[in-house]
Write an enzyme that holds these catalytic residues in place. Structure first.
Site, PDB file in Angstrom:
ATOM      1  N   SER A   1      44.834  31.877  54.617  1.00 44.40           N
ATOM      2  CA  SER A   1      45.521  30.589  54.666  1.00 44.40           C
ATOM      3  C   SER A   1      46.503  30.591  55.834  1.00 44.40           C
ATOM      4  CB  SER A   1      46.264  30.410  53.346  1.00 44.40           C
ATOM      5  OG  SER A   1      47.333  29.530  53.511  1.00 44.40           O
ATOM      6  N   SER A   2      46.860  29.403  56.318  1.00 45.94           N
ATOM      7  CA  SER A   2      47.802  29.326  57.447  1.00 45.94           C
ATOM      8  C   SER A   2      49.209  29.776  57.049  1.00 45.94           C
ATOM      9  CB  SER A   2      47.843  27.909  58.005  1.00 45.94           C
ATOM     10  OG  SER A   2      48.244  27.023  57.006  1.00 45.94           O
ATOM     11  N   CYS A   3      49.473  29.910  55.737  1.00 46.43           N
ATOM     12  CA  CYS A   3      50.822  30.332  55.314  1.00 46.43           C
ATOM     13  C   CYS A   3      51.089  31.809  55.622  1.00 46.43           C
ATOM     14  CB  CYS A   3      51.056  30.042  53.846  1.00 46.43           C
ATOM     15  SG  CYS A   3      50.085  31.084  52.778  1.00 46.43           S
TER      16      CYS A   3
ATOM     17  N   TYR B   1      52.347  34.824  47.778  1.00 43.39           N
ATOM     18  CA  TYR B   1      50.961  34.423  48.053  1.00 43.39           C
ATOM     19  C   TYR B   1      50.561  34.828  49.475  1.00 43.39           C
ATOM     20  CZ  TYR B   1      47.127  31.073  48.812  1.00 43.39           C
ATOM     21  OH  TYR B   1      45.924  30.485  49.112  1.00 43.39           O
TER      22      TYR B   1
ATOM     23  N   LYS C   1      47.671  37.359  50.967  1.00 40.31           N
ATOM     24  CA  LYS C   1      46.653  36.948  51.948  1.00 40.31           C
ATOM     25  C   LYS C   1      46.672  37.870  53.175  1.00 40.31           C
ATOM     26  CE  LYS C   1      44.648  33.457  50.019  1.00 40.31           C
ATOM     27  NZ  LYS C   1      43.241  33.609  49.605  1.00 40.31           N
TER      28      LYS C   1
ATOM     29  N   HIS D   1      47.947  18.578  46.780  1.00 39.34           N
ATOM     30  CA  HIS D   1      48.363  18.559  48.184  1.00 39.34           C
ATOM     31  C   HIS D   1      48.532  17.116  48.667  1.00 39.34           C
ATOM     32  CE1 HIS D   1      46.343  22.734  48.384  1.00 39.34           C
ATOM     33  NE2 HIS D   1      47.650  22.891  48.425  1.00 39.34           N
TER      34      HIS D   1
HETATM   35  N1  LIG Z   1      42.637  24.018  49.696  1.00 41.80           N
HETATM   36  C1  LIG Z   1      43.260  24.242  50.839  1.00 41.80           C
HETATM   37  O1  LIG Z   1      43.876  23.334  51.447  1.00 41.80           O
HETATM   38  C2  LIG Z   1      43.232  25.607  51.438  1.00 41.80           C
HETATM   39  C3  LIG Z   1      43.915  25.773  52.635  1.00 41.80           C
HETATM   40  C4  LIG Z   1      43.931  27.025  53.219  1.00 41.80           C
HETATM   41  C5  LIG Z   1      43.264  28.066  52.599  1.00 41.80           C
HETATM   42  N2  LIG Z   1      42.587  27.882  51.434  1.00 41.80           N
HETATM   43  C6  LIG Z   1      41.947  29.076  50.855  1.00 41.80           C
HETATM   44  O2  LIG Z   1      40.603  28.850  50.499  1.00 41.80           O
HETATM   45  C7  LIG Z   1      40.284  29.621  49.336  1.00 41.80           C
HETATM   46  C8  LIG Z   1      39.700  28.722  48.275  1.00 41.80           C
HETATM   47  O3  LIG Z   1      40.623  27.685  47.987  1.00 41.80           O
HETATM   48  P1  LIG Z   1      40.230  26.382  47.149  1.00 41.80           P
HETATM   49  O4  LIG Z   1      41.077  25.282  47.648  1.00 41.80           O
HETATM   50  O5  LIG Z   1      38.749  26.264  47.097  1.00 41.80           O
HETATM   51  O6  LIG Z   1      40.794  26.825  45.717  1.00 41.80           O
HETATM   52  P2  LIG Z   1      40.282  26.349  44.266  1.00 41.80           P
HETATM   53  O7  LIG Z   1      39.643  25.008  44.378  1.00 41.80           O
HETATM   54  O8  LIG Z   1      41.428  26.515  43.335  1.00 41.80           O
HETATM   55  O9  LIG Z   1      39.165  27.416  43.934  1.00 41.80           O
HETATM   56  C9  LIG Z   1      39.457  28.763  43.685  1.00 41.80           C
HETATM   57  C10 LIG Z   1      38.352  29.329  42.830  1.00 41.80           C
HETATM   58  O10 LIG Z   1      38.661  30.693  42.534  1.00 41.80           O
HETATM   59  C11 LIG Z   1      38.355  30.920  41.172  1.00 41.80           C
HETATM   60  N3  LIG Z   1      39.180  31.999  40.603  1.00 41.80           N
HETATM   61  C12 LIG Z   1      40.522  32.066  40.539  1.00 41.80           C
HETATM   62  N4  LIG Z   1      40.903  33.197  39.928  1.00 41.80           N
HETATM   63  C13 LIG Z   1      39.758  33.868  39.594  1.00 41.80           C
HETATM   64  C14 LIG Z   1      39.497  35.084  38.936  1.00 41.80           C
HETATM   65  N5  LIG Z   1      40.486  35.890  38.489  1.00 41.80           N
HETATM   66  N6  LIG Z   1      38.202  35.454  38.761  1.00 41.80           N
HETATM   67  C15 LIG Z   1      37.196  34.675  39.196  1.00 41.80           C
HETATM   68  N7  LIG Z   1      37.382  33.502  39.841  1.00 41.80           N
HETATM   69  C16 LIG Z   1      38.662  33.101  40.020  1.00 41.80           C
HETATM   70  C17 LIG Z   1      38.671  29.610  40.493  1.00 41.80           C
HETATM   71  O11 LIG Z   1      38.019  29.519  39.252  1.00 41.80           O
HETATM   72  P3  LIG Z   1      38.778  28.788  38.005  1.00 41.80           P
HETATM   73  O12 LIG Z   1      39.178  27.427  38.535  1.00 41.80           O
HETATM   74  O13 LIG Z   1      37.752  28.745  36.954  1.00 41.80           O
HETATM   75  O14 LIG Z   1      39.967  29.649  37.717  1.00 41.80           O
HETATM   76  C18 LIG Z   1      38.170  28.605  41.505  1.00 41.80           C
HETATM   77  O15 LIG Z   1      36.808  28.328  41.312  1.00 41.80           O
HETATM   78  C19 LIG Z   1      41.575  30.316  48.906  1.00 41.80           C
HETATM   79  O16 LIG Z   1      41.571  31.619  49.395  1.00 41.80           O
HETATM   80  C20 LIG Z   1      42.651  29.521  49.600  1.00 41.80           C
HETATM   81  O17 LIG Z   1      43.748  30.307  49.921  1.00 41.80           O
HETATM   82  C21 LIG Z   1      42.561  26.670  50.835  1.00 41.80           C
END
Ligand SMILES: NC(=O)c1ccc[n+]([C@@H]2O[C@H](COP(=O)([O-])OP(=O)(O)OC[C@H]3O[C@@H](n4cnc5c(N)ncnc54)[C@H](OP(=O)(O)O)[C@@H]3O)[C@@H](O)[C@H]2O)c1
Length: 326
Positions: free
Chosen positions: A110-112, A139, A143, A186
């Site tokens: 992540s950018s953070c 967090y 990362k 967000h």
């Molecule tokens: N969204 C953004 O704007 C953004 C920006 C920068 C980086 N990212 C990065 O992109 C990645 C994905 O983000 P996202 O936005 O797709 O998040 P998300 O929609 O919350 O998805 C995360 C997934 O991880 C699963 N998960 C969490 N804990 C788990 C565990 N202990 N075992 C198995 N599965 C688990 C969740 O399942 P459950 O929901 O069933 O728990 C969910 O399906 C992350 O690394 C995040 O840091 C996202």
């Protein structure tokens, strides 16, 4: 280089916004052997379960898009869970993937990870040059550890076992599968909901916190997924040419930013809201600018395709289908 479309690929976190976009992208590219496990089926914090899974399934490639993610409020309320769960997931997946002979893995950060006062636009070499934003430090530390896990495994086992673990750092993402929760979302999904509700109620004005002047960058999630598949498939010589063994992560951003006011006007127009958009300047603004440099990825040969306006239209359709009742 020819790519084997039957490569066995495990996408961790496939039900999340990014993981589901990676699956869409892989299917669109013709990959046929994709495997997944829901959180309920496999808790990635459970070392033994992750070990058993990898030993049994033996995927060839892994996209690590599972993480515990959340906004400022969640990060402030649950710092212990944020650092513990993210460290555990990364350590378990990277180590057990290695134990099971996985040669290619892509870690999503992540950018953070960048210091609060990093020069703008933030380039990859800003990592570990200053203090992090306090609210999401646990967090961000997890990362950063994820990047360093990939690098350390490459450095120790890259030559002997032929492993090649890479990291990508997305900027703010939006699009299908976003979280539209009224309090815990967000800025883009939050504004989509607010303008949609104001349109339904025919409210004469929508008031947005802050001055509207901070600048932010947004990337459509399917572009992020396309960049992920691109980086995973990139020839090692090219990857190595633009990275260092101890500075190997790659930023993935849109490449330009806009003010919150401009964003709000664009979302208001996409949603079809006719009233006034006003700003409450007594409320805090946050960092004035947060833009990543995506120059490294551009030099490697990838650029985003989806404009903010086009992406917002798809996001609004997704909200009408999935998010408006929650
Ligand atoms: N969204 C953004 O704007 C953004 C920006 C920068 C980086 N990212 C990065 O992109 C990645 C994905 O983000 P996202 O936005 O797709 O998040 P998300 O929609 O919350 O998805 C995360 C997934 O991880 C699963 N998960 C969490 N804990 C788990 C565990 N202990 N075992 C198995 N599965 C688990 C969740 O399942 P459950 O929901 O069933 O728990 C969910 O399906 C992350 O690394 C995040 O840091 C996202």
């Amino acid at each position: 280089m020819s790519i084997n479309k039957n490569t066995k690929i495990y996408v961790a976190g496939h039900r999340g916004m990014v993981g589901s976009a990676i699956i869409r992208q892989l299917l669109a590219k013709g990959f046929t052997n994709i495997m997944t496990r829901s959180h309920a089926e496999l808790d990635l914090c459970n070392q033994q379960a992750v070990s058993d899974f990898f030993q049994q399934e033996r995927p060839e490639q892994v996209y690590l898009a599972a993480a515990m993610v959340g906004g400022i409020h969640a990060n402030n309320t649950y710092p212990a869970e944020f650092i513990y769960q993210n460290l555990m997931m990364e350590a378990n997946v990277v180590h057990q993937a290695f134990n099971a002979g996985v040669r290619k893995l892509l870690f999503l950060g992540s950018s953070c990870i960048y210091p609060k006062m990093a020069p703008q636009p933030m380039a990859e070499d800003a990592l570990l040059t200053g203090k992090l934003e306090a609210t999401n430090e646990p967090y961000a530390i997890a990362k950063i550890a994820g990047i360093k896990l990939c690098e350390s495994y490459n450095r120790q086992y890259g030559q002997s076992y032929g492993i090649d673990y890479r990291s990508v750092m997305p900027s703010n993402l939006y699009g299908p599968g976003d979280n539209y929760h009224p309090e815990n979302s967000h800025v883009i999904p939050a504004l989509i909901r607010r303008f949609h509700e104001a349109k339904k109620k025919k409210s004469p004005e929508v008031v947005i916190w802050g001055t509207g002047t901070p600048m932010r960058e947004f990337l459509y999630v399917d572009d992020m997924a396309a960049a992920s598949v691109f980086v995973m498939g990139l020839d090692k010589k090219i990857y190595d040419q633009y990275t260092e063994p101890m500075q190997s992560h790659i930023n993935v951003g849109f490449g330009s930013d806009l003010t919150i006011k401009e964003l709000a006007e664009m979302i208001g127009s996409v949603v079809g809201y006719q009233g006034q958009i006003n700003f409450d300047a007594t409320k805090p603004d946050g960092t004035p600018k947060k833009l990543m440099s995506s120059f490294r990825l551009k030099k490697m040969g990838w650029e985003p395709k989806v404009t903010l306006e086009d992406g917002l239209r798809v996001a609004y359709e997704d909200f009408l289908r999935e998010g408006s009742e929650s």
